[in-house]
Design an enzyme around this catalytic site. Structure first.
Site, PDB file in Angstrom:
ATOM      1  N   GLY A  12       0.466  -1.223   0.197  1.00  0.00           N
ATOM      2  CA  GLY A  12       0.327  -0.143   0.055  1.00  0.00           C
ATOM      3  C   GLY A  12       0.994   1.307   0.028  1.00  0.00           C
ATOM      4  O   GLY A  12       0.512   2.420   0.201  1.00  0.00           O
ATOM      5  N   SER A  13       2.153   0.696  -0.803  1.00  0.00           N
ATOM      6  CA  SER A  13       2.163   2.157  -0.774  1.00  0.00           C
ATOM      7  C   SER A  13       2.214   3.465  -1.241  1.00  0.00           C
ATOM      8  O   SER A  13       1.908   4.682  -1.228  1.00  0.00           O
ATOM      9  CB  SER A  13       4.385   2.084  -1.132  1.00  0.00           C
ATOM     10  OG  SER A  13       4.150   2.072  -2.375  1.00  0.00           O
ATOM     11  N   ASN A  14       1.305   3.249  -2.627  1.00  0.00           N
ATOM     12  CA  ASN A  14       0.747   4.153  -3.405  1.00  0.00           C
ATOM     13  C   ASN A  14      -0.511   4.283  -2.704  1.00  0.00           C
ATOM     14  O   ASN A  14      -0.596   5.673  -2.407  1.00  0.00           O
ATOM     15  CB  ASN A  14       0.592   3.509  -4.564  1.00  0.00           C
ATOM     16  CG  ASN A  14       1.306   3.363  -5.583  1.00  0.00           C
ATOM     17  OD1 ASN A  14       1.793   4.335  -6.031  1.00  0.00           O
ATOM     18  ND2 ASN A  14       1.511   2.328  -5.639  1.00  0.00           N
ATOM     19  N   MET A  91      -4.522  -7.630  -6.324  1.00  0.00           N
ATOM     20  CA  MET A  91      -4.192  -8.233  -7.360  1.00  0.00           C
ATOM     21  C   MET A  91      -5.151  -9.415  -8.140  1.00  0.00           C
ATOM     22  O   MET A  91      -4.942 -10.271  -8.117  1.00  0.00           O
ATOM     23  CB  MET A  91      -3.551  -9.809  -6.686  1.00  0.00           C
ATOM     24  CG  MET A  91      -1.772  -8.577  -6.384  1.00  0.00           C
ATOM     25  SD  MET A  91      -0.573  -7.851  -7.012  1.00  0.00           S
ATOM     26  CE  MET A  91      -0.413  -9.373  -8.239  1.00  0.00           C
ATOM     27  N   ARG A  92      -6.352  -8.938  -7.737  1.00  0.00           N
ATOM     28  CA  ARG A  92      -7.894  -8.993  -8.504  1.00  0.00           C
ATOM     29  C   ARG A  92      -7.923  -8.529 -10.219  1.00  0.00           C
ATOM     30  O   ARG A  92      -8.124  -7.453 -10.182  1.00  0.00           O
ATOM     31  CB  ARG A  92      -8.559  -9.653  -8.162  1.00  0.00           C
ATOM     32  CG  ARG A  92      -8.735 -10.266  -7.109  1.00  0.00           C
ATOM     33  CD  ARG A  92      -9.958 -10.125  -5.744  1.00  0.00           C
ATOM     34  NE  ARG A  92     -11.160 -10.958  -6.430  1.00  0.00           N
ATOM     35  CZ  ARG A  92     -11.642 -12.069  -6.159  1.00  0.00           C
ATOM     36  NH1 ARG A  92     -10.414 -12.857  -5.764  1.00  0.00           N
ATOM     37  NH2 ARG A  92     -12.331 -12.827  -7.158  1.00  0.00           N
ATOM     38  N   LEU A  93      -8.379  -9.208 -10.886  1.00  0.00           N
ATOM     39  CA  LEU A  93      -8.473  -9.078 -12.157  1.00  0.00           C
ATOM     40  C   LEU A  93      -9.654  -8.450 -12.127  1.00  0.00           C
ATOM     41  O   LEU A  93     -10.644  -9.879 -12.231  1.00  0.00           O
ATOM     42  CB  LEU A  93      -8.414  -9.725 -14.072  1.00  0.00           C
ATOM     43  CG  LEU A  93      -8.520  -9.483 -15.186  1.00  0.00           C
ATOM     44  CD1 LEU A  93      -8.301  -7.958 -15.309  1.00  0.00           C
ATOM     45  CD2 LEU A  93      -8.423 -10.825 -15.692  1.00  0.00           C
ATOM     46  N   ASN A 108      -5.532   2.599 -13.077  1.00  0.00           N
ATOM     47  CA  ASN A 108      -5.016   1.834 -12.158  1.00  0.00           C
ATOM     48  C   ASN A 108      -3.337   1.446 -12.498  1.00  0.00           C
ATOM     49  O   ASN A 108      -3.060   3.107 -13.829  1.00  0.00           O
ATOM     50  CB  ASN A 108      -5.072   0.552 -13.267  1.00  0.00           C
ATOM     51  CG  ASN A 108      -4.608  -0.778 -12.483  1.00  0.00           C
ATOM     52  OD1 ASN A 108      -3.457  -1.133 -11.481  1.00  0.00           O
ATOM     53  ND2 ASN A 108      -3.470  -2.023 -13.294  1.00  0.00           N
ATOM     54  N   HIS A 110       0.537   0.096 -13.286  1.00  0.00           N
ATOM     55  CA  HIS A 110       1.253  -1.115 -13.647  1.00  0.00           C
ATOM     56  C   HIS A 110       2.809  -0.317 -13.776  1.00  0.00           C
ATOM     57  O   HIS A 110       3.059   0.570 -14.556  1.00  0.00           O
ATOM     58  CB  HIS A 110       0.612  -0.610 -15.110  1.00  0.00           C
ATOM     59  CG  HIS A 110       1.491  -2.265 -15.450  1.00  0.00           C
ATOM     60  ND1 HIS A 110       1.079  -3.671 -15.263  1.00  0.00           N
ATOM     61  CD2 HIS A 110       1.886  -2.359 -16.655  1.00  0.00           C
ATOM     62  CE1 HIS A 110       1.800  -4.257 -15.581  1.00  0.00           C
ATOM     63  NE2 HIS A 110       2.933  -3.464 -16.549  1.00  0.00           N
TER      64      HIS A 110
HETATM   65  C1  GRF Z   1       2.574  -1.029  -8.314  1.00  0.00           C
HETATM   66  O1  GRF Z   1       4.020  -1.004  -8.571  1.00  0.00           O
HETATM   67  C2  GRF Z   1       1.686  -0.805  -8.442  1.00  0.00           C
HETATM   68  O2  GRF Z   1       2.700  -0.473 -10.620  1.00  0.00           O
HETATM   69  C3  GRF Z   1       1.656  -2.349  -8.773  1.00  0.00           C
HETATM   70  O3  GRF Z   1       1.496  -3.159  -8.120  1.00  0.00           O
HETATM   71  C4  GRF Z   1       2.532  -2.235  -6.759  1.00  0.00           C
HETATM   72  C5  GRF Z   1       1.984  -2.179  -6.159  1.00  0.00           C
HETATM   73  O4  GRF Z   1       2.821  -1.128  -4.747  1.00  0.00           O
HETATM   74  N1  GRF Z   1       0.264  -2.231  -9.736  1.00  0.00           N
HETATM   75  P1  GRF Z   1       2.193  -0.409  -3.394  1.00  0.00           P
HETATM   76  O5  GRF Z   1       1.271  -1.788  -2.061  1.00  0.00           O
HETATM   77  O6  GRF Z   1       1.512   0.750  -3.767  1.00  0.00           O
HETATM   78  O7  GRF Z   1       3.571  -0.683  -2.909  1.00  0.00           O
END
Ligand code: GRF
Length: 203
Positions: A12-14, A91-93, A108, A110
């Protein structure tokens, strides 16, 4: 004020970067109202609770199919009056049902320059392919795997001594800047989708 739900499976760093961008006022017109994870122990849930944001483990075990899971999720998100769904390492489509319900309201991120290296190993695949430049992409979500219209992209150089970890670390740093920016633009109607192209009206 629009309601954002962040869906995350991992660290969850994002999510953290997004919550902090809201606090700083870099994302205006919206707030993170809900965080959902399909994994009970996802650190993303703790990060949300640390900020007083409702965080929910939505387990797939209770549902017999992906569609059933997504139907329950959509019902929940609608009840919470969610305007924008932000996938951050989820991690789910998503099923076509979910995508239809939140048409052009799902984002999303990527960790590669799409359409190169889609899928769950974007960083590793780019490194193993030998590209000298990779990066990250924020895009709208459609029914495909990492195929929706691209909102923002930024390049990250690949160094000779990179491992998947070092490269992902530098990509992450860019993601934490790019994702909040894209969310701000979408929330404030600065992104117009024309076919596959997103036209950005910078503010
Ligand atoms: C990120 O690198 C994003 O691009 C990918 O999954 C990762 C999630 O990282 N979809 P975090 O959990 O936000 O640290």
């Amino acid at each position: 004020m629009k309601n954002i739900a962040v869906l995350a499976s991992g660290s969850g760093s994002n999510l953290q970067a997004i919550m902090e961008a809201v606090e700083r006022g870099d994302i205006r017109g919206g707030r993170v109202s809900l965080v959902i994870s399909d994994r009970k122990n996802a650190y993303a849930l703790e990060r949300a609770r640390g900020k007083g944001i409702p965080a929910l483990h939505f387990s797939a075990l209770k549902y017999s199919s992906r569609e059933e899971y997504d139907r329950a999720l959509v019902t929940y998100l609608e009840k919470r009056q969610i305007d924008l769904v932000v996938l951050a390492g989820f991690m789910r489509l998503l099923t076509p049902y979910f995508v239809l319900c939140f048409h052009q309201r799902i984002l999303n991120i990527h960790p590669a320059l799409l359409p190169s290296f889609p899928g769950v190993r974007g960083v590793e695949d780019a490194l193993n392919y030998g590209v000298k430049v990779t990066g990250c992409t924020v895009h709208f979500v459609d029914e495909g795997m990492d195929t929706g219209p691209i909102i923002l992209q930024e390049a990250v150089p690949v160094y000779d001594n990179d491992t998947t970890e070092t490269l992902h670390q530098r990509i992450h740093a860019v993601e934490h800047r790019l994702y909040p920016r894209a969310i701000h633009l979408v929330l404030n109607d600065k992104v117009t989708i024309k076919g596959r192209r997103c036209i950005i009206d910078e503010d």
